[in-house]
Motif scaffolding. Sequence first.
Motif, PDB file in Angstrom:
ATOM      1  N   THR A   1       7.294 -13.154   4.701  1.00 21.45           N
ATOM      2  CA  THR A   1       8.139 -12.391   5.631  1.00 21.45           C
ATOM      3  C   THR A   1       9.480 -11.978   5.036  1.00 21.45           C
ATOM      4  N   PRO A   2      10.245 -12.873   4.385  1.00 24.24           N
ATOM      5  CA  PRO A   2      11.530 -12.439   3.824  1.00 24.24           C
ATOM      6  C   PRO A   2      11.372 -11.319   2.797  1.00 24.24           C
ATOM      7  N   LEU A   3      10.348 -11.409   1.953  1.00 27.94           N
ATOM      8  CA  LEU A   3      10.138 -10.391   0.929  1.00 27.94           C
ATOM      9  C   LEU A   3       9.659  -9.078   1.551  1.00 27.94           C
ATOM     10  N   MET A   4       8.838  -9.159   2.587  1.00 26.06           N
ATOM     11  CA  MET A   4       8.367  -7.940   3.236  1.00 26.06           C
ATOM     12  C   MET A   4       9.504  -7.232   3.969  1.00 26.06           C
ATOM     13  N   ILE A   5      10.430  -8.001   4.529  1.00 24.71           N
ATOM     14  CA  ILE A   5      11.607  -7.392   5.162  1.00 24.71           C
ATOM     15  C   ILE A   5      12.458  -6.692   4.114  1.00 24.71           C
ATOM     16  N   ALA A   6      12.660  -7.378   2.981  1.00 25.47           N
ATOM     17  CA  ALA A   6      13.438  -6.769   1.900  1.00 25.47           C
ATOM     18  C   ALA A   6      12.737  -5.525   1.357  1.00 25.47           C
ATOM     19  N   ARG A   7      11.407  -5.587   1.269  1.00 24.42           N
ATOM     20  CA  ARG A   7      10.649  -4.458   0.742  1.00 24.42           C
ATOM     21  C   ARG A   7      10.738  -3.236   1.663  1.00 24.42           C
ATOM     22  N   ALA A   8      10.840  -3.468   2.973  1.00 20.92           N
ATOM     23  CA  ALA A   8      10.927  -2.351   3.908  1.00 20.92           C
ATOM     24  C   ALA A   8      12.158  -1.488   3.635  1.00 20.92           C
ATOM     25  N   PHE A   9      13.205  -2.109   3.081  1.00 23.60           N
ATOM     26  CA  PHE A   9      14.435  -1.369   2.794  1.00 23.60           C
ATOM     27  C   PHE A   9      14.597  -1.043   1.312  1.00 23.60           C
ATOM     28  N   ASP A  10      13.793  -1.721   0.474  1.00 25.17           N
ATOM     29  CA  ASP A  10      13.870  -1.475  -0.969  1.00 25.17           C
ATOM     30  C   ASP A  10      12.465  -1.567  -1.561  1.00 25.17           C
ATOM     31  N   PRO A  11      11.619  -0.574  -1.287  1.00 21.69           N
ATOM     32  CA  PRO A  11      10.215  -0.644  -1.709  1.00 21.69           C
ATOM     33  C   PRO A  11      10.007  -0.568  -3.215  1.00 21.69           C
ATOM     34  N   GLU A  12      11.035  -0.255  -3.972  1.00 19.37           N
ATOM     35  CA  GLU A  12      10.883  -0.164  -5.424  1.00 19.37           C
ATOM     36  C   GLU A  12      10.833  -1.533  -6.092  1.00 19.37           C
ATOM     37  N   ARG A  13      11.460  -2.513  -5.507  1.00 22.01           N
ATOM     38  CA  ARG A  13      11.541  -3.844  -6.134  1.00 22.01           C
ATOM     39  C   ARG A  13      10.304  -4.696  -5.851  1.00 22.01           C
ATOM     40  N   TRP A  14       9.665  -4.457  -4.708  1.00 23.49           N
ATOM     41  CA  TRP A  14       8.479  -5.242  -4.356  1.00 23.49           C
ATOM     42  C   TRP A  14       7.310  -4.303  -4.105  1.00 23.49           C
ATOM     43  N   THR A  15       6.159  -4.687  -4.579  1.00 20.80           N
ATOM     44  CA  THR A  15       4.968  -3.871  -4.401  1.00 20.80           C
ATOM     45  C   THR A  15       3.903  -4.669  -3.662  1.00 20.80           C
ATOM     46  N   VAL A  16       3.026  -3.947  -2.991  1.00 17.95           N
ATOM     47  CA  VAL A  16       1.893  -4.545  -2.299  1.00 17.95           C
ATOM     48  C   VAL A  16       0.631  -4.013  -2.941  1.00 17.95           C
TER      49      VAL A  16
ATOM     50  N   ASN B   1      -0.829  -0.020   8.196  1.00 19.76           N
ATOM     51  CA  ASN B   1      -0.515   0.960   7.154  1.00 19.76           C
ATOM     52  C   ASN B   1       0.964   0.967   6.801  1.00 19.76           C
ATOM     53  N   GLY B   2       1.794   0.628   7.779  1.00 18.06           N
ATOM     54  CA  GLY B   2       3.217   0.534   7.486  1.00 18.06           C
ATOM     55  C   GLY B   2       3.532  -0.593   6.530  1.00 18.06           C
ATOM     56  N   LEU B   3       2.840  -1.722   6.678  1.00 19.23           N
ATOM     57  CA  LEU B   3       3.034  -2.834   5.742  1.00 19.23           C
ATOM     58  C   LEU B   3       2.578  -2.461   4.334  1.00 19.23           C
ATOM     59  N   LEU B   4       1.591  -1.594   4.260  1.00 18.99           N
ATOM     60  CA  LEU B   4       1.070  -1.169   2.959  1.00 18.99           C
ATOM     61  C   LEU B   4       1.907  -0.058   2.327  1.00 18.99           C
ATOM     62  N   GLY B   5       2.906   0.423   3.051  1.00 21.88           N
ATOM     63  CA  GLY B   5       3.755   1.476   2.509  1.00 21.88           C
ATOM     64  C   GLY B   5       3.205   2.870   2.705  1.00 21.88           C
TER      65      GLY B   5
ATOM     66  N   GLY C   1       3.012   6.033   4.924  1.00 23.21           N
ATOM     67  CA  GLY C   1       3.723   6.655   6.023  1.00 23.21           C
ATOM     68  C   GLY C   1       5.216   6.681   5.759  1.00 23.21           C
ATOM     69  N   SER C   2       5.972   6.950   6.801  1.00 27.64           N
ATOM     70  CA  SER C   2       7.421   7.084   6.666  1.00 27.64           C
ATOM     71  C   SER C   2       8.091   5.730   6.496  1.00 27.64           C
ATOM     72  N   SER C   3       9.341   5.768   6.059  1.00 24.46           N
ATOM     73  CA  SER C   3      10.117   4.535   5.903  1.00 24.46           C
ATOM     74  C   SER C   3      10.368   3.886   7.265  1.00 24.46           C
ATOM     75  N   THR C   4      10.510   4.707   8.303  1.00 25.42           N
ATOM     76  CA  THR C   4      10.703   4.164   9.652  1.00 25.42           C
ATOM     77  C   THR C   4       9.474   3.387  10.105  1.00 25.42           C
ATOM     78  N   PHE C   5       8.305   3.940   9.822  1.00 18.20           N
ATOM     79  CA  PHE C   5       7.063   3.254  10.167  1.00 18.20           C
ATOM     80  C   PHE C   5       6.962   1.919   9.432  1.00 18.20           C
ATOM     81  N   ALA C   6       7.387   1.895   8.181  1.00 17.88           N
ATOM     82  CA  ALA C   6       7.366   0.657   7.395  1.00 17.88           C
ATOM     83  C   ALA C   6       8.287  -0.393   8.011  1.00 17.88           C
ATOM     84  N   VAL C   7       9.464   0.035   8.458  1.00 21.45           N
ATOM     85  CA  VAL C   7      10.409  -0.902   9.068  1.00 21.45           C
ATOM     86  C   VAL C   7       9.856  -1.442  10.381  1.00 21.45           C
ATOM     87  N   VAL C   8       9.301  -0.546  11.212  1.00 19.46           N
ATOM     88  CA  VAL C   8       8.759  -0.971  12.504  1.00 19.46           C
ATOM     89  C   VAL C   8       7.621  -1.973  12.318  1.00 19.46           C
TER      90      VAL C   8
END
Length: 413
Positions: free
Chosen positions: A231-246, A368-372, A374-381
């Motif tokens: 969860t902490p890494l996925m939250i960070a990834r929602a705002f910085d998808p370049e540092r963490w990949t799925v 799909n939002g967790l997988l990146g 769609g939009s960045s908003t969808f990823a955050v939601v």
Amino acid sequence: MVEDHEPRRGGAPAVVGLWVLTRALAMVILATGERLVVGDVFYYWRRVSGLVEAGLPGTLREYPTPVVWFLSLPQVAGGGSRTGYLVAFILLMLALDGVLTYALWRSAGRRHDVAIDFWIAYVFLVGPLCYTRFDMVPAVLAGGALLAARRRPWLTGALTGLGAAIKLWPALLAGAFAVRRRGRGQMLGAFVGVGFGLAALSLAAGGASRLFSPLTWQSGRGLQIESVWATPLMIARAFDPERWTVRYSTFQAYEVFGPCVSTLLAVSTAATVVGLLVTVALFARGFANPQVGAVALGLLVLATIAITTITNKTLSPQYLLWLGGPAAALLLSRGSAGPRWHRVLGRLAVQLLVLALLTQLTYPLLYNGLLGRGSSTFAVVSTVVTALRNLSLLVLTVEVCRYAWVALARARA
């Protein structure tokens, strides 16, 4: 585990009608909006279809050997075709769902009880996923074992042993059920007979390597994106998808990769050890109590499952189904438990229903939002909803453990 309680009006027709209506609606949802959840069933079909060529040691090594035998049933019933396998698998899971519904109705004195409503609603809220994974099996076995604990301890042990042969973790429930002195020998004897009997058959059929392959498979897995520890890494990834990949790993799961993953894997391992110690402490408290009641036993079973679920580095959405069966069986005890426990069990039931709904939102609706995708908003939601689900599971686990500890207290003379 039948206790005196106030039944609701309405008998079999009301129960059957509610079950049929919700399950039919679930099938409509599956066929229209959530078709992606059938992927695992097709995976089972491919592997079972290749059983003759690959042999038992090379088929579905991530699961215990009896799972291969169980997953071969839809192959026979479906005539070997891909579509036939899917239909037969779903019908098999629906049948198991119906069996527990019927068992709850029988245990409630053949009356429409809120425990039945809870089970029907819980499965519906988790979603059609319940019928495209075989986790319905341990959920029904654990619920049935708790229902049988009062009058048929041998059946409790047999169902627990069968659950352990299918999913391994139900072996811990033998410790929970053993806190009751009455029928302890019958329960443990049946557990050992069924569980170790199937283990011996597995060893004879597939060899030692195949017997232990599920454990080695589990140890090699990474940090699954839906797990509490991701969860902490996925939250960070929602705002910085370049540092963490799925990525979809070799373990047939989406895992997160990037900074701090190894640290959180170590934390999850430590949490598993701590969770095991807490479970043992609860067992010890139960063994010290000469008269463990139905509510205390049910809370202990629920706490054992919740701890097992939350401490794992993997947390597939279907794992939440494990809590539903025992929770429904526990609700049958509310009438004779006194006002305090009546309120506690009602509150826990509501929390579980919310948890079930958040799980279906997490997968498949927002996945799909967790997988990146769609939009960045969808990823955050999608990330926020998943985080809320995991937080809710954490809160529930802490509460259930606390209530179990209190309920298992030895009564003073």
